[in-house]
Design an enzyme around this catalytic site. Structure first.
Site, PDB file in Angstrom:
ATOM      1  N   GLN A  27     -96.563  61.727  73.763  1.00 21.79           N
ATOM      2  CA  GLN A  27     -96.655  63.188  73.775  1.00 21.79           C
ATOM      3  C   GLN A  27     -98.036  63.630  74.248  1.00 21.79           C
ATOM      4  O   GLN A  27     -98.160  64.554  75.062  1.00 21.79           O
ATOM      5  CB  GLN A  27     -96.366  63.744  72.375  1.00 21.79           C
ATOM      6  CG  GLN A  27     -94.915  63.544  71.947  1.00 21.79           C
ATOM      7  CD  GLN A  27     -94.639  63.991  70.529  1.00 21.79           C
ATOM      8  OE1 GLN A  27     -95.556  64.396  69.803  1.00 21.79           O
ATOM      9  NE2 GLN A  27     -93.385  63.913  70.126  1.00 21.79           N
TER      10      GLN A  27
ATOM     11  N   LYS B 279     -94.893  61.881  61.789  1.00 23.80           N
ATOM     12  CA  LYS B 279     -93.677  62.283  62.515  1.00 23.80           C
ATOM     13  C   LYS B 279     -93.069  63.516  61.815  1.00 23.80           C
ATOM     14  O   LYS B 279     -93.743  64.182  61.051  1.00 23.80           O
ATOM     15  CB  LYS B 279     -92.704  61.106  62.564  1.00 23.80           C
ATOM     16  CG  LYS B 279     -93.237  59.919  63.371  1.00 23.80           C
ATOM     17  CD  LYS B 279     -93.355  60.265  64.827  1.00 23.80           C
ATOM     18  CE  LYS B 279     -93.928  59.127  65.637  1.00 23.80           C
ATOM     19  NZ  LYS B 279     -94.228  59.548  67.018  1.00 23.80           N
TER      20      LYS B 279
ATOM     21  N   ASP C  61     -89.653  55.364  66.986  1.00 24.50           N
ATOM     22  CA  ASP C  61     -88.687  56.212  66.275  1.00 24.50           C
ATOM     23  C   ASP C  61     -87.629  55.397  65.535  1.00 24.50           C
ATOM     24  O   ASP C  61     -86.798  55.966  64.821  1.00 24.50           O
ATOM     25  CB  ASP C  61     -87.997  57.155  67.268  1.00 24.50           C
ATOM     26  CG  ASP C  61     -88.954  58.228  67.778  1.00 24.50           C
ATOM     27  OD1 ASP C  61     -89.936  58.534  67.075  1.00 24.50           O
ATOM     28  OD2 ASP C  61     -88.727  58.749  68.889  1.00 24.50           O
TER      29      ASP C  61
ATOM     30  N   SER D 158     -99.576  57.488  71.989  1.00 19.07           N
ATOM     31  CA  SER D 158     -98.747  58.702  71.946  1.00 19.07           C
ATOM     32  C   SER D 158     -98.340  59.162  73.340  1.00 19.07           C
ATOM     33  O   SER D 158     -99.172  59.609  74.129  1.00 19.07           O
ATOM     34  CB  SER D 158     -99.485  59.838  71.240  1.00 19.07           C
ATOM     35  OG  SER D 158     -98.734  61.029  71.383  1.00 19.07           O
TER      36      SER D 158
ATOM     37  N   ARG E 138     -84.056  61.652  61.686  1.00 17.22           N
ATOM     38  CA  ARG E 138     -83.902  60.184  61.681  1.00 17.22           C
ATOM     39  C   ARG E 138     -83.858  59.624  60.257  1.00 17.22           C
ATOM     40  O   ARG E 138     -83.239  58.593  60.008  1.00 17.22           O
ATOM     41  CB  ARG E 138     -85.009  59.531  62.499  1.00 17.22           C
ATOM     42  CG  ARG E 138     -84.963  59.986  63.960  1.00 17.22           C
ATOM     43  CD  ARG E 138     -85.683  59.058  64.904  1.00 17.22           C
ATOM     44  NE  ARG E 138     -86.020  59.754  66.131  1.00 17.22           N
ATOM     45  CZ  ARG E 138     -85.169  60.007  67.130  1.00 17.22           C
ATOM     46  NH1 ARG E 138     -83.914  59.608  67.065  1.00 17.22           N
ATOM     47  NH2 ARG E 138     -85.564  60.669  68.208  1.00 17.22           N
TER      48      ARG E 138
ATOM     49  N   SER F 245     -86.072  62.687  74.958  1.00 18.56           N
ATOM     50  CA  SER F 245     -87.358  62.741  75.684  1.00 18.56           C
ATOM     51  C   SER F 245     -87.140  63.195  77.125  1.00 18.56           C
ATOM     52  O   SER F 245     -87.884  64.026  77.659  1.00 18.56           O
ATOM     53  CB  SER F 245     -88.004  61.353  75.703  1.00 18.56           C
ATOM     54  OG  SER F 245     -88.372  60.975  74.403  1.00 18.56           O
TER      55      SER F 245
ATOM     56  N   ARG G 266     -88.245  66.824  79.205  1.00 15.54           N
ATOM     57  CA  ARG G 266     -89.031  66.736  80.440  1.00 15.54           C
ATOM     58  C   ARG G 266     -88.274  67.319  81.629  1.00 15.54           C
ATOM     59  O   ARG G 266     -88.876  67.900  82.540  1.00 15.54           O
ATOM     60  CB  ARG G 266     -89.418  65.268  80.702  1.00 15.54           C
ATOM     61  CG  ARG G 266     -90.512  64.775  79.719  1.00 15.54           C
ATOM     62  CD  ARG G 266     -90.520  63.260  79.650  1.00 15.54           C
ATOM     63  NE  ARG G 266     -91.631  62.717  78.886  1.00 15.54           N
ATOM     64  CZ  ARG G 266     -91.674  62.629  77.552  1.00 15.54           C
ATOM     65  NH1 ARG G 266     -90.670  63.100  76.812  1.00 15.54           N
ATOM     66  NH2 ARG G 266     -92.717  62.087  76.946  1.00 15.54           N
TER      67      ARG G 266
ATOM     68  N   ARG H 170     -92.685  59.075  57.587  1.00 17.60           N
ATOM     69  CA  ARG H 170     -91.479  58.237  57.589  1.00 17.60           C
ATOM     70  C   ARG H 170     -91.634  56.961  56.769  1.00 17.60           C
ATOM     71  O   ARG H 170     -90.623  56.392  56.335  1.00 17.60           O
ATOM     72  CB  ARG H 170     -91.066  57.918  59.036  1.00 17.60           C
ATOM     73  CG  ARG H 170     -90.449  59.134  59.710  1.00 17.60           C
ATOM     74  CD  ARG H 170     -89.999  58.869  61.131  1.00 17.60           C
ATOM     75  NE  ARG H 170     -89.228  60.017  61.608  1.00 17.60           N
ATOM     76  CZ  ARG H 170     -88.967  60.264  62.887  1.00 17.60           C
ATOM     77  NH1 ARG H 170     -89.418  59.449  63.833  1.00 17.60           N
ATOM     78  NH2 ARG H 170     -88.249  61.323  63.234  1.00 17.60           N
TER      79      ARG H 170
END
Ligand code: S3P
EC number: 2.5.1.19
Length: 450
Positions: free
Chosen positions: A176, A354, A327, A174, A403, A29, A33, A358
């Protein structure tokens, strides 16, 4: 880039105790950024410890296409000469974000308030994921978008000529979406306000402040209210990327379930918006301790000491903790399979959108390995079988999801019979050194022929 070439089938078998020190790569993450904010600053941002996984490399390529000058100096050291807020050039070709939802969503936000047009795409996993959660708020700034049915990629965004600041309540937990709106707000005059009901990872807020933006956060009864003043001049930074707690989760959880393990995982960021898994594992009775607790680069950090934990108990994970470990549910469901009793995970419907669904991916794989699972749209329950109780002996689908692939590999290190996956290729998106690192600790993982 889209696709990962030929599938890489892999098999994990019952491993002797994991021992040694696991040096985890940089946080995904924060790496995304660093590149995006570096590209929006005026001057040279220097980054050390950048995660050189495929997702982040796709973001670096994208930032070059928008006009930033990015240099890889080797050994995780990178520099970014930014073009300034509002300075993005129009890319000449389609932007391919590969497997990365974070990459594409943050970049869409960052370009949506500049007078340029960009077409985005990604691999089959990313092309199946919803982008309406970004195009809805960026349309309030004045951007227009043209995508496939259901708001899917490929999608073209026409940035706003005269962006107006917005007041936006994020409809789902979220980071995001929150980050995309804040990045769009950078090039809108006046104040953009984003409200989130539950706190999600706050790296964008911390980094925007570090780059010199005026940003205020207030916790109110309505939620977390973030106010950003638009059109700042972002100042270039020197950034040391902390190590990724979401990647650390795999060796940590493997050590908990593999008999005889005792490992050290140094320098892991314990930002409270990210550390929910470690709290949950400790609640289950895991022998997981924080050594050498300290602050690094403004983030709480510790070395994690992890030992095989034969007496873990299933728990109900508080739904309010979901955002801080979103996650980590796949690998938690693996640990829960070796605990005594049931582990209940509620408030987790975001897992359905995701890199794969998942809940479905883990439920089907764990069931095939002999574990009883219950699920509904927003919940998953794992009936633990205790140490050594999970049969295994099957091949699970990794579904283009790093993952999921790593979770099944950790599972196979402790099941009675080996567990295989159809494709370990996606692991390179976030944790390119997973195989050598785990093997070095003593894990039995091999590449198998299809
Ligand atoms: C991320 C936010 C989370 C997380 C993803 C990284 C980020 O997604 O699942 O791996 O860097 O902002 P959502 O914001 O969609 O929950």
């Amino acid at each position: 880039m889209s696709g990962h070439g030929n599938p890489i089938p892999m098999t994990a078998s019952k491993s002797g105790g994991l021992k040694g020190t696991a040096h985890i790569p940089g946080d995904k993450s924060i790496s995304h950024r660093s590149l995006i904010l570096g590209a929006l600053a005026v001057g040279e941002t220097r980054i050390t410890g950048l995660l050189e996984g495929e997702d982040v490399l796709d973001t670096a390529r994208a930032m070059r296409a928008f006009g930033a000058d990015i240099t890889d100096h080797g050994d995780g050291k990178w520099s970014v000469h930014g073009v300034g807020v509002g300075g993005f050039a129009e890319p000449e070709a389609v932007i391919d974000c590969g497997n990365s939802g974070t990459g594409v969503r943050l970049i869409m936000g960052a370009m949506a308030t500049s007078p340029i047009t960009t077409t985005f795409t990604g691999d089959a996993s990313l092309r199946s994921r919803p982008m309406g959660r970004i195009t809805d708020p960026v349309s309030l700034f004045g951007a227009r978008s043209y995508g496939r049915t259901g708001g899917r990629l490929p999608m073209t965004i026409v940035g706003a000529d005269n962006p107006i600041p917005v007041h936006y309540r994020v409809p789902m937990p979220s980071a995001q979406v929150k980050s995309a709106v804040l990045l769009a707000g950078l090039n809108a005059p006046g104040q953009t306000v984003v409200i989130e009901q539950e706190a999600t990872r706050d790296h964008t807020e911390r980094m925007l402040t570090g780059f010199g933006a005026e940003l205020n956060v207030e916790n109110t009864k309505d939620g977390r209210v973030i106010t950003l003043t638009g059109q700042p001049e972002l100042r270039p930074q020197t950034i040391t990327v902390p190590r990724d707690p979401s990647s650390a989760a795999f060796p940590v959880c493997a050590a908990l379930i593999v008999e005889g393990s005792d490992i050290l995982v140094p320098n892991i960021g314990l930002n409270p918006t990210r550390a929910g898994l470690f709290t949950t594992l400790r609640d289950m009775g895991a022998d997981l301790t924080y050594e050498n607790e300290r602050e690094e680069g403004g983030e709480p950090t510790a070395d994690l000491r992890v030992k095989f934990s034969p007496n873990m108990k299933g728990i109900e994970v508080p739904p309010g903790r979901a955002a801080s470990m979103i996650d980590e549910y796949p690998i938690l469901s693996v640990v829960a399979s070796f605990a005594e009793g049931t582990t209940t995970m509620k408030g987790v419907k975001e897992l359905r959108v995701k890199e794969s669904d998942r809940i479905d991916a883990m439920a089907r794989g764990l069931e095939a390995c002999g574990v009883k699972i219950e699920e509904d749209e927003d919940m998953m329950i794992v009936h633990g079988m205790g140490v050594g109780g999970v049969p295994g002996g099957v091949t699970c689908e990794s579904r283009m999801d790093h993952r999921i692939a790593m979770s099944f590999m950790c599972l196979g290190m402790a099941t009675q019979k080996p567990v295989s996956i159809d494709d370990g290729g996606p692991i390179a998106t976030s944790f390119p050194i997973f195989e050598p690192l785990m093997t070095e600790l003593g894990a039995q993982i091999i590449r198998t022929t299809p």
